[in-house]
Structures are given as structure tokens and as C-alpha cells.
Design a protein around this motif. Structure first.
Motif, PDB file in Angstrom:
ATOM      1  N   ARG A  72      11.241  17.239   2.550  1.00  0.00           N
ATOM      2  CA  ARG A  72      11.736  18.110   3.603  1.00  0.00           C
ATOM      3  C   ARG A  72      11.159  19.516   3.489  1.00  0.00           C
ATOM      4  NH1 ARG A  72      18.145  17.705   4.522  1.00  0.00           N
ATOM      5  NH2 ARG A  72      17.878  15.695   5.509  1.00  0.00           N
ATOM      6  N   LYS A  73      11.214  20.046   2.281  1.00  0.00           N
ATOM      7  CA  LYS A  73      10.729  21.405   2.044  1.00  0.00           C
ATOM      8  C   LYS A  73       9.247  21.538   2.395  1.00  0.00           C
ATOM      9  CE  LYS A  73      13.621  22.916  -1.487  1.00  0.00           C
ATOM     10  NZ  LYS A  73      13.794  22.702  -2.904  1.00  0.00           N
ATOM     11  N   LEU A  74       8.462  20.565   1.865  1.00  0.00           N
ATOM     12  CA  LEU A  74       7.024  20.632   2.093  1.00  0.00           C
ATOM     13  C   LEU A  74       6.674  20.386   3.553  1.00  0.00           C
ATOM     14  CD1 LEU A  74       5.885  18.779  -1.134  1.00  0.00           C
ATOM     15  CD2 LEU A  74       5.514  21.186  -0.598  1.00  0.00           C
ATOM     16  N   ALA A  75       7.374  19.459   4.166  1.00  0.00           N
ATOM     17  CA  ALA A  75       7.079  19.134   5.561  1.00  0.00           C
ATOM     18  C   ALA A  75       7.352  20.344   6.453  1.00  0.00           C
ATOM     19  CB  ALA A  75       7.906  17.939   6.014  1.00  0.00           C
ATOM     20  N   MET A  76       8.401  21.084   6.107  1.00  0.00           N
ATOM     21  CA  MET A  76       8.701  22.281   6.879  1.00  0.00           C
ATOM     22  C   MET A  76       7.591  23.311   6.701  1.00  0.00           C
ATOM     23  SD  MET A  76      11.545  21.829   8.447  1.00  0.00           S
ATOM     24  CE  MET A  76      12.822  23.039   8.683  1.00  0.00           C
TER      25      MET A  76
ATOM     26  N   ALA B 206       2.727  10.206   1.271  1.00  0.00           N
ATOM     27  CA  ALA B 206       3.364  10.036  -0.035  1.00  0.00           C
ATOM     28  C   ALA B 206       4.833   9.653   0.134  1.00  0.00           C
ATOM     29  CB  ALA B 206       3.246  11.328  -0.844  1.00  0.00           C
ATOM     30  N   TYR B 207       5.485  10.346   1.021  1.00  0.00           N
ATOM     31  CA  TYR B 207       6.914  10.062   1.215  1.00  0.00           C
ATOM     32  C   TYR B 207       7.136   8.689   1.818  1.00  0.00           C
ATOM     33  CZ  TYR B 207      11.789  10.460   2.430  1.00  0.00           C
ATOM     34  OH  TYR B 207      13.115  10.227   2.541  1.00  0.00           O
ATOM     35  N   GLU B 208       6.277   8.347   2.765  1.00  0.00           N
ATOM     36  CA  GLU B 208       6.364   7.040   3.419  1.00  0.00           C
ATOM     37  C   GLU B 208       6.399   5.919   2.384  1.00  0.00           C
ATOM     38  OE1 GLU B 208       5.821   4.165   6.707  1.00  0.00           O
ATOM     39  OE2 GLU B 208       6.859   6.038   6.327  1.00  0.00           O
TER      40      GLU B 208
ATOM     41  N   ASP C  59       8.676   8.171  13.499  1.00  0.00           N
ATOM     42  CA  ASP C  59       9.634   7.357  12.754  1.00  0.00           C
ATOM     43  C   ASP C  59      10.177   8.122  11.565  1.00  0.00           C
ATOM     44  OD1 ASP C  59       9.348   5.335  14.399  1.00  0.00           O
ATOM     45  OD2 ASP C  59       8.278   3.985  13.044  1.00  0.00           O
ATOM     46  N   ILE C  60       9.248   8.692  10.807  1.00  0.00           N
ATOM     47  CA  ILE C  60       9.644   9.437   9.624  1.00  0.00           C
ATOM     48  C   ILE C  60      10.482  10.622  10.040  1.00  0.00           C
ATOM     49  CG2 ILE C  60       8.805  10.818   7.707  1.00  0.00           C
ATOM     50  CD1 ILE C  60       6.340   9.127   7.722  1.00  0.00           C
ATOM     51  N   PHE C  61      10.035  11.222  11.132  1.00  0.00           N
ATOM     52  CA  PHE C  61      10.747  12.394  11.580  1.00  0.00           C
ATOM     53  C   PHE C  61      12.186  12.099  11.910  1.00  0.00           C
ATOM     54  CE2 PHE C  61       9.726  16.690  12.255  1.00  0.00           C
ATOM     55  CZ  PHE C  61       8.533  16.770  11.571  1.00  0.00           C
ATOM     56  N   GLU C  62      12.397  11.013  12.573  1.00  0.00           N
ATOM     57  CA  GLU C  62      13.770  10.676  12.927  1.00  0.00           C
ATOM     58  C   GLU C  62      14.568  10.447  11.671  1.00  0.00           C
ATOM     59  OE1 GLU C  62      15.292   8.126  15.900  1.00  0.00           O
ATOM     60  OE2 GLU C  62      13.286   7.979  16.739  1.00  0.00           O
ATOM     61  N   ASP C  63      13.907   9.750  10.769  1.00  0.00           N
ATOM     62  CA  ASP C  63      14.512   9.431   9.505  1.00  0.00           C
ATOM     63  C   ASP C  63      15.048  10.644   8.784  1.00  0.00           C
ATOM     64  OD1 ASP C  63      14.444   6.837   8.746  1.00  0.00           O
ATOM     65  OD2 ASP C  63      13.537   7.405   6.841  1.00  0.00           O
TER      66      ASP C  63
END
Ligand SMILES: [Zn+2]
Ligand SMILES: [Zn+2]
Length: 382
Positions: A29-33, A56-58, A98-102
Motif C-alpha cells: 500500500r505504502k509503495l503503491a501510493m 511482487a504483491y500479486e 483487480d489488485i486495486f479493488e483488492d
């Protein structure tokens, strides 16, 4: 092919290999932001980072893929790799959204993941801390607890709309509760800002619950505490948590149980331990004493002749009940020996006389120790 060049998934997310789901998620979350394309427009490096983080998260969020990665590294996901885990990120349709919703569903829409159609929302889980005594853990009990919780409003049956009126379908999202918005090079689904994901708007709110569909009340619940329960146990009462919004399912109630430390007994699993001081003469000559055990009975403990301090005497079956079984642990009585104090003149004489009569046989431990000690210093001086 570029397996070697690919950075380690754990390093990409900056987490330890043993990181749990929560740590992974929060790191992601932190990195994606940080590297989100919206925040870094036109920055190709940020975009590359963002893709890496997502990839990586996937893989790491999926326990099976993670296990494969832990065993085989990136090779696990190459074409024809072990376990047929091909088709990594971006391949085969499972894209960013998909990931985003997740991940962001929760952030953007409160409890996005729990939302179902019609704006029904699962109630929150509740936590209740309960402390019991060791005696209660021994016998088990039924505890009555009062839990402040919200329950479904009876006036509107949870709809939130004034009786006789109906909620209307939200005009912004057409009842879906979510809207799609274009963000950078992909599109993101967001919770509808008008109805906050409910899909419906209430024009005439229920007077009792102000349109929430639920009201707060204190409820009395009886909780069964089984015999032998351990400190730190969590008891889950399914559906006893907060009521859902607008007819959604209730959350769960978790009872966090702690067992208060006992003044005499320490517990280790099903076994109990206690220290009992005995006199020096009882330790030397042997004897008996009685202790009260957890079942309320008195147990006779035999001290053998020549008992040393720290000796543990076992009372079979006098420990705690084993959870969901008919067995019991043992009670270990740890002997401590009290050195006599405030001696009278006569006692002093007797002990001095005893001392004169003592030999290697009377105190083999100390004799042995001091001769070992002597040997040690002899080698030192060589
Ligand atoms: Zn109501
Ligand atoms: Zn809406």
C-alpha cells in the motif's frame, strides 16, 4: 530469460521473507501510493517501480504462488515452470484494477470488500475482553456478558427508509455502488461518492435509526467457557457482532480471554507448578505435608529422605483439565528448603555437633563440588 535481472519480490516490497499477509499488504500500500502514476506523471522510472511493486504483491499475496516463489524463485512463474504457474502479472486479463479493488477497495469505500449488492454491508466484528480466574478455567463456566452493539432497526426492518417509503436507486452509479474512473493508463473502480456504495439513496429516512438501518443497544449474551481453557484464547461467536447495514449480515463477536495469574499455582499448558518450602530437617529426615489442589481436595505429599532443594514431586492428574478431553495434567510440587534462623543456644550446639559428625557421605554434592573446584585451581596454577 531475465530471471536473474529481476529483483527479489520481497526486496521489491521491502519486507522480510517471513512477513505475514498484513505486513505485505501495508508495505504494498505504502509503495503503491508513492509510485502511483497519478502522483508521478510522465516519470517512467516511477511507472516501472509501480509495475514491479504490483507484480511482487500479486505473487506474494497468493499463498500458493508465494510458496512456489519461495521454493523456486522467479523460475516458478516462467513458461512451463514447476506447478504451471505461468501467466504472471498483466498476462491473461488479471490487471491492475483487480489488485486495486483488492487493496484500495477498503481504503476508498470503507469496507469495500464486504459490500454486496443493494448497499447491504456486513457489520463490524466486535472484541470483548474477558478475564477469568484459574479456578474458573479449571471448572469452566457460563459467563453472562453485556455487549453494546448495534442491531437491525425494527421500525424500518433495516432498510433505513421511513416505513411506507422505499429507498431509490442512486442516479450517479445506477445502483452499482461503484463508478469507474480513468487514472493514468488504467481505470480504477471507486465507491460511488453519492450513495457511498449503497447503490441506493434514502430520501425519507427512518426516524428511529436516522437512515442507518440499525440502532445501538446493549445485549446480554451467555458465553460458554470450556474447562481447561488457556490464557489468550479467542472465542468466536458467529453473527453476534455488529448488525449489518441495511439488512447486511452481522459481524462476529470475539471474546479475548485472559486467565489471571494465580497466587499459588503457575500453569504451563495442562500442568501446574507450585513451590513449597519445607524445613531443613524434613528435607533430611523425610516427611509428609498436605496441600490443597485445584479440585478443592487435599493431597498428601511424601517428601523422601534426603530431598534436595529444587526437587519436583509429581502429583498425577492434579493439574488442569485438558481442553475438550477427559484428561488432566499433573501438578509439580517444587521443593524449596528453609535454612533455620534465630537458633537457640541448644539448637546451635546440636547443629555444631551434627557438623562434627558429618562426612563425605552426608553431603556428597558439596564435597564433590569443592574437590572439583580444587582440581580446577590446581590445573590453573600449572
Ligand atoms: Zn430504522
Ligand atoms: Zn451511487
Amino acid at each position: 530469460m531475465d530471471t536473474m535481472a529481476k529483483p527479489d519480490f520481497y526486496e521489491t516490497l521491502g519486507v522480510a521473507r517471513g512477513a505475514d499477509e498484513k505486513e505485505l499488504k501495508s508495505a504494498f500500500r505504502k509503495l503503491a501510493m508513492k509510485y502511483h502514476p497519478d502522483k508521478n506523471p510522465g516519470d517512467a522510472e516511477a511507472e516501472r517501480k509501480f509495475k514491479e511493486i504490483n507484480e511482487a504483491y500479486e505473487f506474494l499475496k497468493d499463498p500458493q504462488k508465494r510458496a512456489a516463489y519461495d521454493r523456486f524463485g522467479h523460475a516458478a512463474f516462467e513458461q512451463g515452470g514447476p506447478g504451471g504457474m505461468g501467466g504472471g502479472f498483466g498476462g491473461g486479463g488479471g490487471g491492475f484494477s483487480d489488485i486495486f479493488e483488492d487493496i484500495f477497495g477498503e481504503m476508498m469505500g470503507g469496507r469495500g470488500g464486504r459490500r454486496s449488492s443493494g448497499g447491504r454491508e456486513r457489520g463490524a466484528d466486535l472484541r470483548y475482553n474477558m478475564e477469568i480466574t484459574l479456578e474458573e478455567a479449571y471448572t469452566g463456566k457460563t459467563a453472562q456478558i453485556r455487549v453494546p452493539t448495534s442491531i437491525t432497526c425494527d421500525l424500518c426492518s433495516g432498510s433505513g427508509a421511513k416505513p411506507g417509503t422505499q429507498p431509490t436507486t442512486c442516479a450517479t452509479c445506477g445502483g452499482a455502488g461503484r463508478v469507474r474512473a480513468s487514472q493514468g493508463f488504467f481505470s480504477v473502480e471507486r465507491t460511488c461518492p453519492t450513495c457511498h456504495g449503497r447503490g441506493q439513496t434514502i430520501t425519507d429516512p427512518c426516524t428511529k435509526c436516522a437512515g442507518q438501518g440499525r440502532v445501538t443497544e446493549e445485549r446480554s449474551l451467555s458465553v460458554n467457557i470450556p474447562e481447561g481453557i488457556e490464557d489468550g484464547t479467542r472465542i468466536r461467536l458467529s453473527g453476534e457482532g455488529e448488525a449489518g447495514m441495511r439488512g447486511g449480515p452481522s459481524g462476529d463477536l470475539y471474546i479475548f480471554l485472559s486467565v489471571r495469574p494465580h497466587s499459588v499455582f503457575q500453569r504451563e499448558g495442562a500442568d501446574l507448578f507450585c513451590s513449597v518450602p519445607i524445613s531443613m530437617t524434613t528435607a533430611a529426615l523425610g516427611g509428609k505435608f498436605e496441600i490443597t489442589t485445584m479440585d478443592g481436595a487435599r493431597s498428601r505429599v511424601t517428601v523422601p529422605e534426603g530431598t534436595q532443594p529444587g526437587k519436583e514431586l509429581r502429583l498425577r492428574g492434579k493439574g488442569m483439565p485438558v481442553l475438550r478431553s477427559t484428561q488432566f495434567g499433573d501438578l509439580y510440587v517444587r521443593i524449596t528448603i528453609e535454612t533455620p534462623q534465630n537458633l537457640s543456644k541448644r539448637q546451635r550446639e546440636l547443629l555444631a555437633e551434627f557438623q562434627e559428625l558429618s562426612s563425605k557421605e552426608t553431603s556428597p554434592e558439596s564435597t564433590g563440588f569443592f574437590s572439583r573446584m580444587k582440581g580446577f585451581f590446581d590445573t590453573m596454577s600449572d
